[in-house]
Enzyme design. Structure first.
Site, PDB file in Angstrom:
ATOM      1  N   TYR B 124       0.861  -1.140  -0.040  1.00 24.56           N
ATOM      2  CA  TYR B 124       0.079  -0.047   0.004  1.00 24.56           C
ATOM      3  C   TYR B 124       0.757   1.479  -0.083  1.00 24.56           C
ATOM      4  O   TYR B 124       1.765   1.314   0.777  1.00 24.56           O
ATOM      5  CB  TYR B 124      -0.829   0.058   1.128  1.00 24.56           C
ATOM      6  N   GLN B 186     -10.148   0.891   2.227  1.00 21.68           N
ATOM      7  CA  GLN B 186     -10.890  -0.138   1.225  1.00 21.68           C
ATOM      8  C   GLN B 186      -9.849  -0.646   0.352  1.00 21.68           C
ATOM      9  O   GLN B 186      -9.929  -2.047  -0.176  1.00 21.68           O
ATOM     10  CB  GLN B 186     -11.610   0.798   0.255  1.00 21.68           C
ATOM     11  N   SER B 233       6.052   8.610  12.589  1.00 24.11           N
ATOM     12  CA  SER B 233       7.672   8.350  12.395  1.00 24.11           C
ATOM     13  C   SER B 233       8.249   9.195  13.473  1.00 24.11           C
ATOM     14  O   SER B 233       7.764  10.070  14.282  1.00 24.11           O
ATOM     15  CB  SER B 233       8.084   8.878  11.226  1.00 24.11           C
ATOM     16  N   GLN B 255      12.858  15.106  10.251  1.00 22.50           N
ATOM     17  CA  GLN B 255      11.841  14.332  10.799  1.00 22.50           C
ATOM     18  C   GLN B 255      10.460  14.812  11.019  1.00 22.50           C
ATOM     19  O   GLN B 255       9.388  14.632  10.936  1.00 22.50           O
ATOM     20  CB  GLN B 255      12.331  13.862  11.886  1.00 22.50           C
ATOM     21  N   HIS B 258       7.642  15.530   8.527  1.00 19.93           N
ATOM     22  CA  HIS B 258       6.705  14.267   8.001  1.00 19.93           C
ATOM     23  C   HIS B 258       5.421  14.442   8.326  1.00 19.93           C
ATOM     24  O   HIS B 258       4.464  14.208   7.787  1.00 19.93           O
ATOM     25  CB  HIS B 258       7.172  13.019   8.608  1.00 19.93           C
ATOM     26  N   GLU B 322      12.807   4.505  16.316  1.00 19.50           N
ATOM     27  CA  GLU B 322      12.685   3.975  14.850  1.00 19.50           C
ATOM     28  C   GLU B 322      14.047   4.484  14.145  1.00 19.50           C
ATOM     29  O   GLU B 322      14.697   3.386  13.562  1.00 19.50           O
ATOM     30  CB  GLU B 322      11.726   4.641  14.168  1.00 19.50           C
ATOM     31  N   HIS B 323      14.601   5.467  14.113  1.00 20.52           N
ATOM     32  CA  HIS B 323      15.718   6.092  13.781  1.00 20.52           C
ATOM     33  C   HIS B 323      16.425   6.634  14.677  1.00 20.52           C
ATOM     34  O   HIS B 323      16.155   7.313  15.420  1.00 20.52           O
ATOM     35  CB  HIS B 323      15.589   7.171  12.447  1.00 20.52           C
ATOM     36  N   ASP B 356      16.578   7.072   4.323  1.00 15.46           N
ATOM     37  CA  ASP B 356      15.313   7.193   3.801  1.00 15.46           C
ATOM     38  C   ASP B 356      15.050   6.625   2.457  1.00 15.46           C
ATOM     39  O   ASP B 356      13.994   6.292   2.180  1.00 15.46           O
ATOM     40  CB  ASP B 356      14.735   8.545   3.980  1.00 15.46           C
ATOM     41  N   HIS B 415       0.615 -40.438  20.045  1.00 17.34           N
ATOM     42  CA  HIS B 415       1.861 -39.969  19.683  1.00 17.34           C
ATOM     43  C   HIS B 415       2.971 -41.312  20.066  1.00 17.34           C
ATOM     44  O   HIS B 415       3.940 -41.395  19.109  1.00 17.34           O
ATOM     45  CB  HIS B 415       2.612 -38.783  20.573  1.00 17.34           C
TER      46      HIS B 415
END
Lengths: 427, 427
Positions: B124, B186, B233, B255, B258, B322-323, B356, B415
């Site tokens: 996506y 959707q 982010s 950053q 964003h 994250e970074h 990035d 078993h």
């Protein structure tokens, strides 16, 4: 077992459906348990243990004395068997270790990736009639190998307030750091949120009933990681005339005895063996202590006859079995063509039971068709990879203009300037 | 940015909290969209696209003619930059490939593990002001390398009914098999359930707003795999006097631009650079086209001063950014001690913007502290590992008794018999 002969491909999705037991009010009932533990910690655990496990527990943590007593109580032969299985599991999982991987993508641009243990992990082991100490090995061994600092184990106490001795022995053997008497959704909540006694962990592993499964799903919404989505256990046996009917029956029954919602599938190349297998099943079923469970599970099960081997393989990859046993004359070639399965057992002398306990592979595997996108538990399940990059002045001079161009096209001027400001300094 | 000096460890959890924007009715509204697409397929997609994207689309699939037109419309320099970035990403991810790993755990007991591509995956890519063609590279390149047979991409059309040309160019470059004009929850529903036009996939990747994130979470409950839980982010910059105030300001702003809910953290060893960095931020902020967004994001952001480096590292591992940008004199040693982070940028010439877009590492990374248990997207995200085992007659003779002992202790007689029946045959 119902028999389907060369079913049309349009019916495969239907034929691949697993039995679903959806309990009413499961969601709200589990949310209620999670909230109680989040709010009241150990007190909530004690109340819920009294309510569900019918025992009053003061000290949640299993003591050293209890561990020593458990070890003393077990027969030497069982301790030896558990130790052998643990050694095989360790050997297979240790081979999954990876070195730090370093790549110079352009001169002066060095990137690498390093595996790091998840600091704190939790293992859930259900109680009930079958004490799953084998699962302790399957989760504890890779946790230790990965280097997890805290490995917490929760399992419900029996009515005398104890955890099964073999579970305790296995936990100590593989280096579980702390063991707690807590079961069900409340144990998952305790490991997810932390209580006065039980530390919060970052990832939760292990099987359980629908309450446990739902609890794992719900704590995942709060950012906890879990091993994988769970469903009832299942096996698919693919066989031809080179197989042994008594082996096939035994393998199907060893799956069917797990639970009423277990699924057993048999894919044959023709109908020549069907009656021999059915006779063997009837014969062996009568000797099975868990006969009542196995009978119910067999009711959910199917025999699929597909004459063409390539089509049979397509069906199997569509079904994506947790366990796949291949008893055909060209079993190795068939195994090589499998693209969706959890674990594959090749040839007449590789029953699923071997992998369930001791071959070395992990028995925590994707059920319900999840093998299309998920793998079983491995060493990596207890680790995560961190990436690194380091640029020299030459590196940013080469790559900087590429990034400026792209950042501008993405309309992120701040990203572009983070590069430009450095390139200007280097002029 | 608010300044905290040597905060007590008890406050770290609070200081590590990310801004949360929880929309009311998000859950029910997204469930409604999922149900509409499940029920009415392409028709529901067309209606929802008209409703949310304000454009009427007949043909959902992007045509070859549209792809050719997109390629023609882009400047050669941008196409070259995208191609260079794709090559670096390919180089880094190709190095992650693993051979089949085989281990003989005991004589006659051979186990192995093989990586197999997930057959069908979905990507996506959000629409809106910033066309994230870089994310197409980050997801499409490893999907292709892994060998996924079907790589579907969905992205919302603009008001003229088109997808951004750079997104289309990047998708074609990396071998996306089919591209569809569909956005929001959707699009996630379409890839999860399949429609007349859009094939059902097994795993869905990619960023998005809260509707997309919620939709990914909900389809996960139905057994779909997703890349990872998503959040806004974030970057954490760790710096000392050897850093450059203008670089730090540029990295923080890159950053902050964003989104309003992005988080920017700055960890310094003392307060000597604070005013220089603040001055640089003010100066650079004025020149930023997305100034309004960056200002709001800076309001969520924090400067943490920790004099002791080991304590600073403990804080950073607790925050799990994250970074992580490390601009300190012993940056390599600091990097080696990082245990929780998505991607790490070492030294003054390794800005986040490089990763990035083009260093080669993946930019789809765990946010919101998820780096404690999750890794960023890698080649393995598009694969799963299947385990195999094959026993010889000698193998089952050695290992069989171990399994019999364990199965009996777990009270699983079926078993045990699956092994016993074979051992008897071999007598």
């Amino acid at each position: 077992m119902k028999i389907y002969s060369n079913p049309l491909q349009e019916t495969w999705t239907e034929l691949s459906k697993r039995p679903q037991l959806e309990l009413e009010f499961l969601d709200s009932s589990v949310r209620n348990v999670l909230n109680r533990v989040k709010k009241s910690g150990d007190d909530a655990l004690r109340e819920l243990t009294l309510q569900y496990d019918k025992v009053s527990i003061q000290e949640l943590r299993v003591s050293e004395a209890e561990l020593a007593e458990a070890e003393k109580s077990l027969p030497a032969s069982l301790k030896q068997a558990i130790t052998t299985a643990a050694a095989n599991i360790e050997k297979f999982h240790a081979a999954q270790k990876r070195d730090v991987m370093t790549v110079e993508t352009l001169p002066g641009v060095t990137c690498w990736r390093k595996g790091v243990a998840i600091d704190k992990v939790g293992i859930y082991i259900p109680g009930g009639s079958a004490p799953l100490f084998s699962t302790v090995l399957m989760l504890g061994v890779p946790a230790k190998l990965a280097g997890c600092k805290e490995v917490v184990l929760c399992s419900p106490p029996d009515k005398s307030g104890k955890i099964n001795a073999a579970i305790l022995f296995a936990a100590k053997l593989v280096g579980v750091t702390r063991i707690f008497k807590a079961g069900g959704a409340q144990a998952i909540a305790a490991m997810a949120f932390g209580t006065q006694s039980i530390p919060k962990v970052h990832k939760i592993f292990g099987p359980g009933n629908q309450y446990v499964t739902k609890a794992k799903q719900l704590v995942m919404e709060e950012g906890l990681a879990i091993d994988m989505p769970a469903g009832p256990s299942e096996v698919l046996v693919m066989a031809d005339e080179t197989a042994d009917a008594s082996f096939i029956a035994a393998d199907l029954l060893s799956q069917a005895e797990h639970g009423e919602d277990s699924q057993v599938m048999l894919v044959l190349n023709n109908d020549s063996m069907v009656s021999a297998i059915q006779n063997e099943i009837s014969k062996q079923l009568d000797q099975l202590p868990r006969k009542a469970i196995a009978e119910k599970s067999l009711a959910n099960s199917r025999v699929i006859i597909i004459n063409d081997q390539a089509t049979a393989l397509d069906f199997i990859n569509e079904y994506a079995p947790e366990h796949l046993i291949i008893n055909t004359k060209n079993a190795d070639a068939v195994a090589a063509a499998v693209s969706n399965a959890g674990s594959v057992f090749i040839g007449n002398y590789s029953p699923e039971a071997i992998g369930d306990y001791a071959s070395g592979t992990n028995h925590t595997l994707p059920t319900n068709g999840f093998a299309k996108a998920f793998a079983g538990v491995s060493l990596e399940s207890f680790m995560k990879y961190i990436t690194f990059q380091k640029l020299t002045e030459a590196g940013i001079k080469t790559l900087g203009p590429v990034v400026e161009e792209m950042a501008e096209a993405e309309q992120l001027a701040g990203h572009k300037r983070a590069v430009t400001i450095r390139l200007e300094k280097l002029k």
